[in-house]
Design an enzyme around this catalytic site. Sequence first.
Site, short mmCIF file in Angstrom:
data_model
loop_
_atom_site.label_atom_id
_atom_site.label_comp_id
_atom_site.label_asym_id
_atom_site.label_seq_id
_atom_site.Cartn_x
_atom_site.Cartn_y
_atom_site.Cartn_z
N GLY A 144 0.94 -1.32 0.09
CA GLY A 144 0.01 0.06 0.07
C GLY A 144 0.88 1.24 0.02
O GLY A 144 0.55 2.36 0.70
N GLN B 219 -1.99 7.65 1.13
CA GLN B 219 -1.51 9.02 1.98
C GLN B 219 -0.26 8.72 2.86
O GLN B 219 0.85 9.43 2.70
CB GLN B 219 -2.62 9.30 2.58
CG GLN B 219 -2.43 10.78 3.26
CD GLN B 219 -3.15 10.83 4.53
OE1 GLN B 219 -3.78 10.09 5.00
NE2 GLN B 219 -3.05 12.37 4.99
N ASP C 116 2.17 -2.00 -4.32
CA ASP C 116 0.69 -1.46 -4.33
C ASP C 116 0.02 -2.21 -5.23
O ASP C 116 0.73 -2.68 -6.41
CB ASP C 116 0.83 0.32 -4.62
CG ASP C 116 -0.60 0.88 -3.95
OD1 ASP C 116 -0.39 1.46 -2.82
OD2 ASP C 116 -1.57 0.36 -4.37
N ILE C 117 -1.42 -1.95 -5.45
CA ILE C 117 -2.39 -2.65 -6.41
C ILE C 117 -2.16 -1.84 -7.62
O ILE C 117 -2.31 -2.38 -8.91
CB ILE C 117 -3.73 -2.74 -5.89
CG1 ILE C 117 -4.24 -3.80 -6.62
CG2 ILE C 117 -4.33 -1.41 -5.81
CD1 ILE C 117 -5.59 -4.41 -5.88
N ARG C 118 -1.76 -0.83 -7.56
CA ARG C 118 -1.37 0.29 -8.62
C ARG C 118 -0.01 0.66 -8.91
O ARG C 118 0.62 0.84 -8.01
CB ARG C 118 -2.56 1.31 -8.92
CG ARG C 118 -2.10 2.40 -7.66
CD ARG C 118 -3.48 3.26 -7.28
NE ARG C 118 -3.58 3.53 -6.02
CZ ARG C 118 -3.34 4.91 -5.44
NH1 ARG C 118 -2.76 5.68 -6.19
NH2 ARG C 118 -3.34 5.02 -4.08
N TYR D 191 -15.22 -0.36 9.36
CA TYR D 191 -13.64 -0.02 9.35
C TYR D 191 -13.53 -0.38 11.00
O TYR D 191 -12.38 -0.88 11.39
CB TYR D 191 -13.57 1.36 8.89
CG TYR D 191 -12.18 1.92 8.93
CD1 TYR D 191 -11.18 1.14 8.55
CD2 TYR D 191 -11.91 3.07 9.93
CE1 TYR D 191 -9.83 1.63 8.47
CE2 TYR D 191 -10.72 3.39 9.94
CZ TYR D 191 -9.62 2.87 9.19
OH TYR D 191 -8.48 3.42 9.43
#
Length: 315
Positions: A9, A13, A35-37, A143
């Site tokens: 991740g 941020q 990260d996934i992107r 969450y």
Amino acid sequence: MSDTILIIGACGQIGTELTQKLREIYGDSNVIASDIREGTAEMLKTGPFEILDATDAEEMLRIVKKYQVTQVYLMAAMLSATAEKYPRKAWDLNMSSLLAVLDLAKDKHIKQFYWPSSIASFGPTSPKINTPQQTIMEPSTVYGISKLSGEQWCNYYHEKYGVDVRSIRYPGIISWKTKPGGGTTDYAVDIYFKALENASYECFLSEGTRLPMMYMQDAIAATIQIMQVDASQINIRTSYNLAAMSFTPQEIAGAIKSYIPAFKMSYKTDFRQEIADSWPQVIDDAKARKDWNWNHSFDLKLMTEDMLKNLKEKS
Ligand code: AKB
């Protein structure tokens, strides 16, 4: 230092700034961002990067073996506001990623693990002022439920399998490099961007909603500090309360006005108000201060000065 670190991740941020700081400390090639992107050009240029879905345990193990990773920082999560829209997805992401890394540590593929919890693990029945480290915890958001359960999983893996997992209950984190996404405390970041863009901001929380907050520099310092201290200083294996400041939308607007006198704030509350109302207002972090000498540097005034200065320079 001989540690090799994997950040999961890394484009979020906190992940973005954590990656930069850890690369400074441990050396660029010893900090693998994932990260996934795809990462930013800067992230790809400064060190190794891998595409990784945080719920994919097999791929995670492959990367850990490839680089001989010793520490993992798991920063991927779905935050409070988005999680209320996609409860099952939030639960799956937040829990499977955590359990995947805990299993890596249990099976001795890694030595140390950092996992962030949140003030969201408290709920409407927790004391709101000076919320203690140990108290009633009945979160009313998905969450929050995932964070409280996660804390218990961390403690369980530590007790049962000796896993060296360390955790902090983050307050709202304010930063200028990368915007947060899907949180309830995000207003306290957006407000600075909008103050400079058009000297006005419509806030989705009411003017008197007090929440615990922290500037990014302090959050990064705390995160690295808790991972670097000797294991004997870590007496809490659920998650440590951590605090710096608490303010309301009205108070942050006041701080901005002292630099931008024309700044105007208006209020239009939405579903995030209920989330904010269920959380603590002021956190007691005496245990973190005592056990590993935590100390914050930024208050509302210093943070506002630094945020506006950096955002102006960036634009
Ligand atoms: C959120 O608002 O969801 C997060 C948090 C307090 O954990 N910033």
